[in-house]
Design an enzyme around this catalytic site. Structure first.
Site, PDB file in Angstrom:
ATOM      1  CG  ASP A  97      -2.096   0.969   1.061  1.00 40.65           C
ATOM      2  OD1 ASP A  97      -2.894   1.097   1.983  1.00 40.65           O
ATOM      3  OD2 ASP A  97      -2.181   1.620  -0.018  1.00 40.65           O
ATOM      4  CB  SER A  98       0.383   4.327  -1.852  1.00 41.39           C
ATOM      5  OG  SER A  98      -0.953   4.571  -1.382  1.00 41.39           O
ATOM      6  N   GLY A  99       0.822   4.337   1.515  1.00 41.56           N
ATOM      7  CA  GLY A  99       1.212   5.130   2.667  1.00 41.56           C
ATOM      8  C   GLY A  99       0.250   6.226   3.072  1.00 41.56           C
ATOM      9  N   GLY A 100      -0.581   6.711   2.155  1.00 36.56           N
ATOM     10  CA  GLY A 100      -1.492   7.802   2.486  1.00 36.56           C
ATOM     11  C   GLY A 100      -2.427   7.443   3.625  1.00 36.56           C
ATOM     12  CG  PHE A 101      -5.661   4.008   5.093  1.00 41.66           C
ATOM     13  CD1 PHE A 101      -5.287   3.053   6.038  1.00 41.66           C
ATOM     14  CD2 PHE A 101      -6.966   4.481   5.099  1.00 41.66           C
ATOM     15  CE1 PHE A 101      -6.214   2.573   6.957  1.00 41.66           C
ATOM     16  CE2 PHE A 101      -7.891   4.005   6.007  1.00 41.66           C
ATOM     17  CZ  PHE A 101      -7.515   3.052   6.943  1.00 41.66           C
ATOM     18  CG  ASP A 151      -5.230   6.528  -1.722  1.00 41.33           C
ATOM     19  OD1 ASP A 151      -6.319   6.049  -1.433  1.00 41.33           O
ATOM     20  OD2 ASP A 151      -4.169   6.170  -1.167  1.00 41.33           O
ATOM     21  CD  GLN A 193     -10.155   7.273  -1.686  1.00 40.00           C
ATOM     22  OE1 GLN A 193     -11.192   7.167  -1.014  1.00 40.00           O
ATOM     23  NE2 GLN A 193      -9.035   6.617  -1.351  1.00 40.00           N
ATOM     24  N   GLY A 220     -11.388   4.311   0.496  1.00 47.00           N
ATOM     25  CA  GLY A 220     -12.389   5.108   1.199  1.00 47.00           C
ATOM     26  C   GLY A 220     -13.515   4.317   1.814  1.00 47.00           C
ATOM     27  CB  CYS A 308     -11.669 -25.790  10.450  1.00 50.35           C
ATOM     28  SG  CYS A 308     -10.101 -25.058   9.911  1.00 50.35           S
ATOM     29  CB  CYS A 310      -6.537 -25.394   9.776  1.00 58.47           C
ATOM     30  SG  CYS A 310      -6.754 -24.990  11.521  1.00 58.47           S
ATOM     31  CG  HIS A 339      -8.752 -21.430  13.113  1.00 58.16           C
ATOM     32  ND1 HIS A 339      -9.316 -22.523  12.478  1.00 58.16           N
ATOM     33  CD2 HIS A 339      -9.763 -20.553  13.330  1.00 58.16           C
ATOM     34  CE1 HIS A 339     -10.607 -22.324  12.327  1.00 58.16           C
ATOM     35  NE2 HIS A 339     -10.916 -21.145  12.826  1.00 58.16           N
TER      36      HIS A 339
HETATM   37  C1  LIG Z   1      -9.558  -1.080   7.410  1.00 55.80           C
HETATM   38  N1  LIG Z   1     -10.197  -0.195   6.471  1.00 55.80           N
HETATM   39  C2  LIG Z   1      -9.487   0.348   5.465  1.00 55.80           C
HETATM   40  N2  LIG Z   1     -10.034   1.268   4.619  1.00 55.80           N
HETATM   41  C3  LIG Z   1      -9.035   1.624   3.776  1.00 55.80           C
HETATM   42  C4  LIG Z   1      -9.013   2.574   2.741  1.00 55.80           C
HETATM   43  C5  LIG Z   1      -7.802   2.809   2.067  1.00 55.80           C
HETATM   44  C6  LIG Z   1      -7.713   3.831   1.029  1.00 55.80           C
HETATM   45  O1  LIG Z   1      -8.684   4.541   0.720  1.00 55.80           O
HETATM   46  N3  LIG Z   1      -6.507   4.009   0.432  1.00 55.80           N
HETATM   47  C7  LIG Z   1      -5.414   3.248   0.755  1.00 55.80           C
HETATM   48  N4  LIG Z   1      -4.270   3.493   0.083  1.00 55.80           N
HETATM   49  N5  LIG Z   1      -5.462   2.270   1.677  1.00 55.80           N
HETATM   50  C8  LIG Z   1      -6.631   2.048   2.379  1.00 55.80           C
HETATM   51  C9  LIG Z   1      -6.673   1.083   3.420  1.00 55.80           C
HETATM   52  C10 LIG Z   1      -5.459   0.256   3.803  1.00 55.80           C
HETATM   53  C11 LIG Z   1      -5.575  -1.118   3.170  1.00 55.80           C
HETATM   54  N6  LIG Z   1      -4.559  -2.024   3.637  1.00 55.80           N
HETATM   55  C12 LIG Z   1      -7.878   0.900   4.113  1.00 55.80           C
HETATM   56  N7  LIG Z   1      -8.194   0.089   5.174  1.00 55.80           N
END
Ligand SMILES: CNc1nc2cc3c(=O)[nH]c(N)nc3c(CCN)c2[nH]1
Length: 376
Positions: A97-101, A151, A193, A220, A308, A310, A339
């Site tokens: 993931d890119s880091g913004g969140f 983002d 978004q 989002g 399960c 496992c 699990h």
């Molecule tokens: C737990 N809920 C959640 N909503 C997200 C929205 C974004 C989101 O809108 N953008 C980015 N880049 N990552 C998000 C993530 C992280 C995903 N690993 C989210 N995680």
């Protein structure tokens, strides 16, 4: 700027009764069968799991985080040691993931501008600026197979005008990400978004798809909204998204959310729920969730989930898992995580089987019937 990595994703089969589809996504580190769930490995580890455990629970692709690895140990160090796959001994596909969140959910004192996001590290308070260009450079240095555009994920409480302005900046940032991306063979996914507003979602979707990426994610979501809102965005966006590219919903979700999203035609998912809940004793079973610390399991010699297959369910009793958890033993996190991830990945396997046999609508109906939620 690199063009799309052509021919990596193909739809193998569609269930005619709904939007569900079976796909194949080729990456430099292997082919992924979709729909697929990605265990979250934020700091270059899926917590409490070795890579051998991840293979044993049939993980195909895992997620790591730019924000965390940039701050510690640093992307240049990971690059100098052979990249993320070598560093963590995971030879399968990785998505970063890119880091913004993460900046918004973890960083202190953030200031967002057209340039990017100024923030203080949650580790030592040091100041940093994360920009679309730097996010791409970090992800290229880590060497992930699939990387995400930088983002902004607006808060669920953000008003219409803020969400509208935010998606426009996310589109401008997406263009900068595509311009900055040059690593051959590495796929770049765009992020849509627009909050819970279907008109803004359609605008963001059209703008991001017009730029052209190897895959498309819904961002989002899973930020505190009602399930109906989340499902409504899924339903309105899926038919508008390119049929021939992977569709990823970020941060989703609970098992029932995965079933709903696959039914609408989504392919990829990530969520900390199976791993985080495991460490808190909340375990997923064929009969719904159970809380292993409950006294009801004190003398229960039976398996966690009789349905399960496992290693944990074939080997240990609920009484033993309860004992480990109450004693605060490290093995509790290991066995519970093993699990829960097996349950999630087996659910994806069962969904792929149902799609292949054109019975996904029946699968979805039976799944809801089985989940008598919140067992003790
Ligand atoms: C737990 N809920 C959640 N909503 C997200 C929205 C974004 C989101 O809108 N953008 C980015 N880049 N990552 C998000 C993530 C992280 C995903 N690993 C989210 N995680």
């Amino acid at each position: 700027m690199r063009g799309r990595v052509s021919g990596t994703f193909s739809v193998i089969h569609r269930d005619a009764s709904c939007g569900a589809r079976l796909g194949s996504l080729k990456t430099p580190h292997g082919e992924i069968e979709t729909p697929i769930f990605m265990p979250v490995g934020t700091n270059a580890t899926v917590k409490a799991m070795t890579p051998e455990d991840l293979w044993a629970v049939h993980a195909q692709i895992i997620l790591a985080n730019t924000y965390h690895l940039y701050l510690r140990p640093g992307h240049r160090l990971v690059e100098s040691l052979g990249g993320l796959h070598r560093f963590m001994n995971w030879s399968g596909p990785i998505l970063t993931d890119s880091g913004g969140f993460q900046v918004f959910s973890l960083g202190e004192l953030r200031k967002i501008s057209e340039e990017g996001v100024k923030f203080q590290s949650h580790l030592d308070g040091s100041y940093h600026v994360l920009t679309p260009e730097l996010s791409i450079k970090i992800q290229e240095a880590l060497g992930a197979d699939i990387i995400m555009c930088f983002d902004e994920c607006p808060a669920a409480t953000a008003d219409y005008d803020y969400v509208s302005r935010s998606l426009e900046m996310t589109t401008r940032w997406a263009k900068r990400c595509k311009e900055a991306h040059s690593r051959e063979g590495q796929q770049l996914f765009g992020i849509i978004q627009g909050g819970m507003h279907h008109d803004l979602r359609a605008r963001s979707l059209n703008e991001i798809c017009a730029i052209g990426f190897d895959g498309y994610a819904l961002g989002g979501l899973s930020v505190g909204e009602e399930k109906e809102q989340m499902y409504g965005v899924m339903e309105s966006c899926a038919p508008l998204m390119p049929q021939d590219a992977p569709r990823y919903i970020m941060g989703i979700g609970a098992p029932e959310d995965l079933v709903e999203a696959v039914w609408h035609g989504f392919d990829m998912f990530d969520c900390v729920m199976p791993t985080r809940n495991a460490r808190n004793g909340m375990l997923f079973t064929s009969q719904g969730r159970i809380n292993i610390k409950a006294k009801a399991y004190e003398e229960d010699g039976g398996p966690l989930d009789p349905a399960c297959g496992c290693h944990v369910c074939r080997t240990y009793s609920r009484a033993y898992l309860r004992h480990l958890y109450r004693a605060g033993e490290i093995l509790a996190s290991q066995l519970n995580t093993y699990h829960n991830l097996y349950y999630y990945l087996d659910l994806m396997r069962r969904m792929r089987g149902a799609i292949r046999e054109n019975r996904f609508t029946e699968f979805r109906r039976d799944f809801y019937g089985s989940q008598t939620d919140n067992h003790v």
